[in-house]
Motif scaffolding. Structure first.
Motif, mmCIF file in Angstrom:
data_model
loop_
_atom_site.group_PDB
_atom_site.id
_atom_site.type_symbol
_atom_site.label_atom_id
_atom_site.label_comp_id
_atom_site.label_asym_id
_atom_site.label_seq_id
_atom_site.Cartn_x
_atom_site.Cartn_y
_atom_site.Cartn_z
ATOM 1 N N ALA A 191 -30.444 -13.632 -32.572
ATOM 2 C CA ALA A 191 -30.330 -12.841 -31.341
ATOM 3 C C ALA A 191 -29.010 -13.091 -30.623
ATOM 4 N N LYS A 192 -28.455 -14.272 -30.775
ATOM 5 C CA LYS A 192 -27.157 -14.563 -30.155
ATOM 6 C C LYS A 192 -26.026 -13.822 -30.870
ATOM 7 N N ILE A 193 -26.262 -13.492 -32.121
ATOM 8 C CA ILE A 193 -25.255 -12.762 -32.897
ATOM 9 C C ILE A 193 -25.415 -11.258 -32.714
ATOM 10 N N TYR A 194 -26.632 -10.759 -32.867
ATOM 11 C CA TYR A 194 -26.871 -9.310 -32.828
ATOM 12 C C TYR A 194 -28.222 -9.058 -32.184
ATOM 13 N N ASP A 195 -28.214 -8.344 -31.081
ATOM 14 C CA ASP A 195 -29.461 -8.038 -30.398
ATOM 15 C C ASP A 195 -29.278 -6.766 -29.588
ATOM 16 N N ASN A 196 -30.344 -6.334 -28.940
ATOM 17 C CA ASN A 196 -30.287 -5.152 -28.085
ATOM 18 C C ASN A 196 -31.167 -5.401 -26.868
ATOM 19 N N THR A 197 -30.593 -6.007 -25.834
ATOM 20 C CA THR A 197 -31.346 -6.396 -24.650
ATOM 21 C C THR A 197 -30.603 -5.968 -23.393
ATOM 22 N N LEU A 198 -31.292 -6.059 -22.258
ATOM 23 C CA LEU A 198 -30.666 -5.742 -20.979
ATOM 24 C C LEU A 198 -29.592 -6.763 -20.618
ATOM 25 N N VAL A 199 -29.766 -7.993 -21.075
ATOM 26 C CA VAL A 199 -28.785 -9.043 -20.785
ATOM 27 C C VAL A 199 -27.462 -8.769 -21.497
ATOM 28 N N ALA A 200 -27.540 -8.201 -22.697
ATOM 29 C CA ALA A 200 -26.355 -7.809 -23.480
ATOM 30 C C ALA A 200 -25.368 -8.958 -23.653
ATOM 31 N N ASP A 201 -25.878 -10.113 -24.107
ATOM 32 C CA ASP A 201 -25.005 -11.279 -24.240
ATOM 33 C C ASP A 201 -24.781 -11.714 -25.685
ATOM 34 N N SER A 202 -25.274 -10.948 -26.657
ATOM 35 C CA SER A 202 -25.017 -11.314 -28.049
ATOM 36 C C SER A 202 -23.579 -10.950 -28.415
ATOM 37 N N VAL A 203 -23.107 -11.481 -29.523
ATOM 38 C CA VAL A 203 -21.731 -11.226 -29.969
ATOM 39 C C VAL A 203 -21.477 -9.730 -30.116
ATOM 40 N N TYR A 204 -22.420 -9.026 -30.733
ATOM 41 C CA TYR A 204 -22.221 -7.597 -30.972
ATOM 42 C C TYR A 204 -22.397 -6.770 -29.698
ATOM 43 N N GLU A 205 -23.261 -7.201 -28.801
ATOM 44 C CA GLU A 205 -23.387 -6.502 -27.515
ATOM 45 C C GLU A 205 -22.131 -6.711 -26.664
ATOM 46 N N GLN A 206 -21.572 -7.911 -26.710
ATOM 47 C CA GLN A 206 -20.314 -8.174 -26.004
ATOM 48 C C GLN A 206 -19.212 -7.257 -26.524
ATOM 49 N N ALA A 207 -19.208 -7.050 -27.832
ATOM 50 C CA ALA A 207 -18.180 -6.199 -28.432
ATOM 51 C C ALA A 207 -18.342 -4.750 -27.988
ATOM 52 N N ILE A 208 -19.582 -4.268 -27.959
ATOM 53 C CA ILE A 208 -19.834 -2.898 -27.509
ATOM 54 C C ILE A 208 -19.310 -2.705 -26.087
ATOM 55 N N GLN A 209 -19.615 -3.662 -25.223
ATOM 56 C CA GLN A 209 -19.164 -3.588 -23.835
ATOM 57 C C GLN A 209 -17.643 -3.654 -23.748
ATOM 58 N N CYS A 210 -17.069 -4.551 -24.537
ATOM 59 C CA CYS A 210 -15.614 -4.736 -24.526
ATOM 60 C C CYS A 210 -14.906 -3.461 -25.008
ATOM 61 N N PHE A 211 -15.387 -2.893 -26.113
ATOM 62 C CA PHE A 211 -14.775 -1.667 -26.633
ATOM 63 C C PHE A 211 -14.877 -0.514 -25.632
ATOM 64 N N SER A 212 -15.991 -0.465 -24.905
ATOM 65 C CA SER A 212 -16.188 0.632 -23.956
ATOM 66 C C SER A 212 -15.233 0.550 -22.773
ATOM 67 N N LEU A 213 -14.690 -0.649 -22.523
ATOM 68 C CA LEU A 213 -13.807 -0.852 -21.365
ATOM 69 C C LEU A 213 -12.330 -0.947 -21.739
ATOM 70 N N VAL A 214 -12.024 -0.853 -23.012
ATOM 71 C CA VAL A 214 -10.639 -1.047 -23.459
ATOM 72 C C VAL A 214 -9.687 -0.067 -22.788
ATOM 73 N N ASP A 215 -10.020 1.203 -22.795
ATOM 74 C CA ASP A 215 -9.128 2.214 -22.216
ATOM 75 C C ASP A 215 -8.947 1.995 -20.715
#
Length: 488
Positions: free
Chosen positions: A20-44
């Motif tokens: 779950a720390k590597i790949y998950d789908n939660t409201l907390v969004a603190d897994s490695v892959y959730e962090q990446a999704i958030q990061c990519f969405s804010l790049v621009d």
């Protein structure tokens, strides 16, 4: 009669938390892959903000240079404020990158702590335990297979990459000077995690990071658009067209490289110039190593990219996310790799090394086999076992934990090496039991399965069995404690 408690052992819970720390789908969004999704969405947006602050600073510098004496003080204050805003924003971005790095590194340390023993034998046993637990916690039937395997595959692949590195080093197949220099510098020692260790810190942890981040670019909006379609409603686990797959892989690869180099950042924390210089140089070398691993995995040939590529292929079969997943076909992973070698797609050395580690049958796979009596004669029945050991003497002869004995589930059962001639996965073994009556085979099946009425119309000589129901009982989840191994 004792009540069978269904649940998760402490170790199983630990593995699920790690996944779950590597790949998950939660409201907390603190897994490695959730962090990446958030990061990519804010790049621009982040790049836009960075540009605005830089332009603002340039503007005030220009105004100060052109301003009259009476405006200098005011312009200087504005300039210093612009500098402070830019520095504060850059510091914020750096802190976020450091936080992502720290989370990722701690995951890698946990993987090492759970798979690295004090002896080679213990390391093999611990690695088998993690791989087997991941497999046994994964459903073998039903509609949750794809999403569960999607979450688990990154950890599984990372462990295989570690063990493949060990094997290639032991057989003198590694020629990369960066790895060899760190390996020899470690001189077989393994310091605690509070002290620098060249092989662990400069090779093993970066390798784990590369394995975990190899597919991180699939979180980028452009890749997600291909995965989920233009309207966002497409099945992410569908068989993509060749064009879709090529497009997604291209975005995923380029963005994985970019994310790893730009959004995962370590930094020195201390006051020593000598330590800072060493840290910066060492950190740059590790970045280059990770980059070489990721780039090399595309066309590894005989290079270090095989440390990612071959485990990736193996994992894609064993933890498949395809809708046509069929549990009994998992041992075909060896054939997939060997066919790839024949076609010149995969490195022969890397494939043979990995299969020497795993054998034909994946960890946690349910084996059905013909037992022998005290005179070494085949009996007229089959029993259940689970693959629990790496490095089988022969790839087709898995090291297993016996789960049933005399058609009765037995937690304290012994271990066994199952020969191909008695393993029902192979036609020769099934042929041996072809003379057994249907009544006897139904009697065996009724003793071994809980849903006999549902299962009685299935093949009476099963190539394998599905051990996930058995493993769901807490007391059955310690399959890797030491047992006496027999040949069968």
């Amino acid at each position: 009669m004792a009540i069978e408690v269904i649940g998760k052992s402490n170790y199983s819970k630990q593995i699920l938390v790690l996944i779950a720390k590597i790949y998950d789908n939660t409201l907390v969004a603190d897994s490695v892959y959730e962090q990446a999704i958030q990061c990519f969405s804010l790049v621009d947006a982040k790049q836009k903000r960075q540009t605005e602050l830089e332009q603002q600073l340039t503007l005030f510098e220009h105004r100060r240079a052109q301003g009259a004496n009476k405006e200098i003080a005011s312009l200087e204050r504005q300039l210093q404020q612009a500098k402070a805003e830019l520095q504060q924003y850059e510091q914020q971005c750096a802190d976020e990158a450091l936080q992502r790095f720290s989370c990722l590194k701690q995951i890698c340390i946990t993987i090492l702590q759970l798979t690295q023993g004090e002896t080679e034998e213990e390391t093999r046993q611990l690695s088998a335990k993690m791989l087997g637990t991941i497999q046994l916690l994964s459903p073998t039937e039903g509609r949750h297979i794809a999403i569960t395997n999607q979450k688990s595959k990154h950890l599984y692949k990372a462990v295989l990459s570690l063990r493949l590195l060990d094997k290639l080093l032991a057989d003198n197949h590694i020629t990369d000077q960066y790895i060899l220099q760190r390996f020899h510098a470690a001189a077989g020692s393994y310091a605690d995690f509070n002290r620098y260790h060249p092989f662990r810190d400069d090779v093993q942890i970066p390798l784990l990071m590369a394995a975990l981040l190899q597919d991180i670019g699939s979180c980028h909006p452009q890749a997600q658009q291909v995965i989920y379609g233009e309207d966002g409603k497409a099945d992410p686990f569908r068989v993509m067209s060749q064009e879709e797959r090529a497009s997604m892989l291209q975005v995923s690869y380029s963005q994985s490289i970019r994310y790893t180099l730009e959004q995962i950042q370590d930094r020195y924390q201390g006051n020593s110039k000598a330590e800072r210089d060493f840290f910066n140089q060492n950190n740059q070398q590790k970045k280059i190593f990770i980059q070489n691993l990721l780039k090399g995995a595309i066309k590894p040939e005989n290079g270090i990219g095989n440390l990612l590529k071959i485990p990736q292929v193996y994992t894609s079969v064993v933890l498949s996310t395809k809708h046509n997943f069929v549990y009994e076909t998992l041992p075909r992973v060896a054939l997939v790799l060997e066919k790839g070698v024949e076609k010149g797609v995969y490195c022969a050395t890397a494939v043979s090394s990995l299969l020497a580690i795993t054998g034909v049958f994946p960890q946690g796979f349910g084996i059905t086999y013909i037992p022998k009596d005290s005179d070494n004669q085949d009996l007229d029945r089959y029993e259940y076992a689970i693959v629990t050991g790496l490095y089988p003497i022969q790839p087709q002869q898995p090291m297993c934990r016996m789960v049933t004995r005399n058609l009765t589930y037995n937690v304290s059962a012994q271990g066994c090496i199952i020969s191909a001639s008695n393993n029902l996965y192979y036609p020769l073994a099934r042929k041996k039991l072809a003379v057994v009556s249907q009544e006897r085979l139904l009697e065996i099946l009724e003793l071994l399965v809980s849903n006999f009425e549902e299962r009685k119309n299935m093949p009476l000589l099963p190539k394998c069995w599905h051990p996930d129901e058995y493993f769901s009982i807490i007391k059955n989840q310690n399959l890797w404690n030491k047992v006496t191994i027999h040949s069968n």
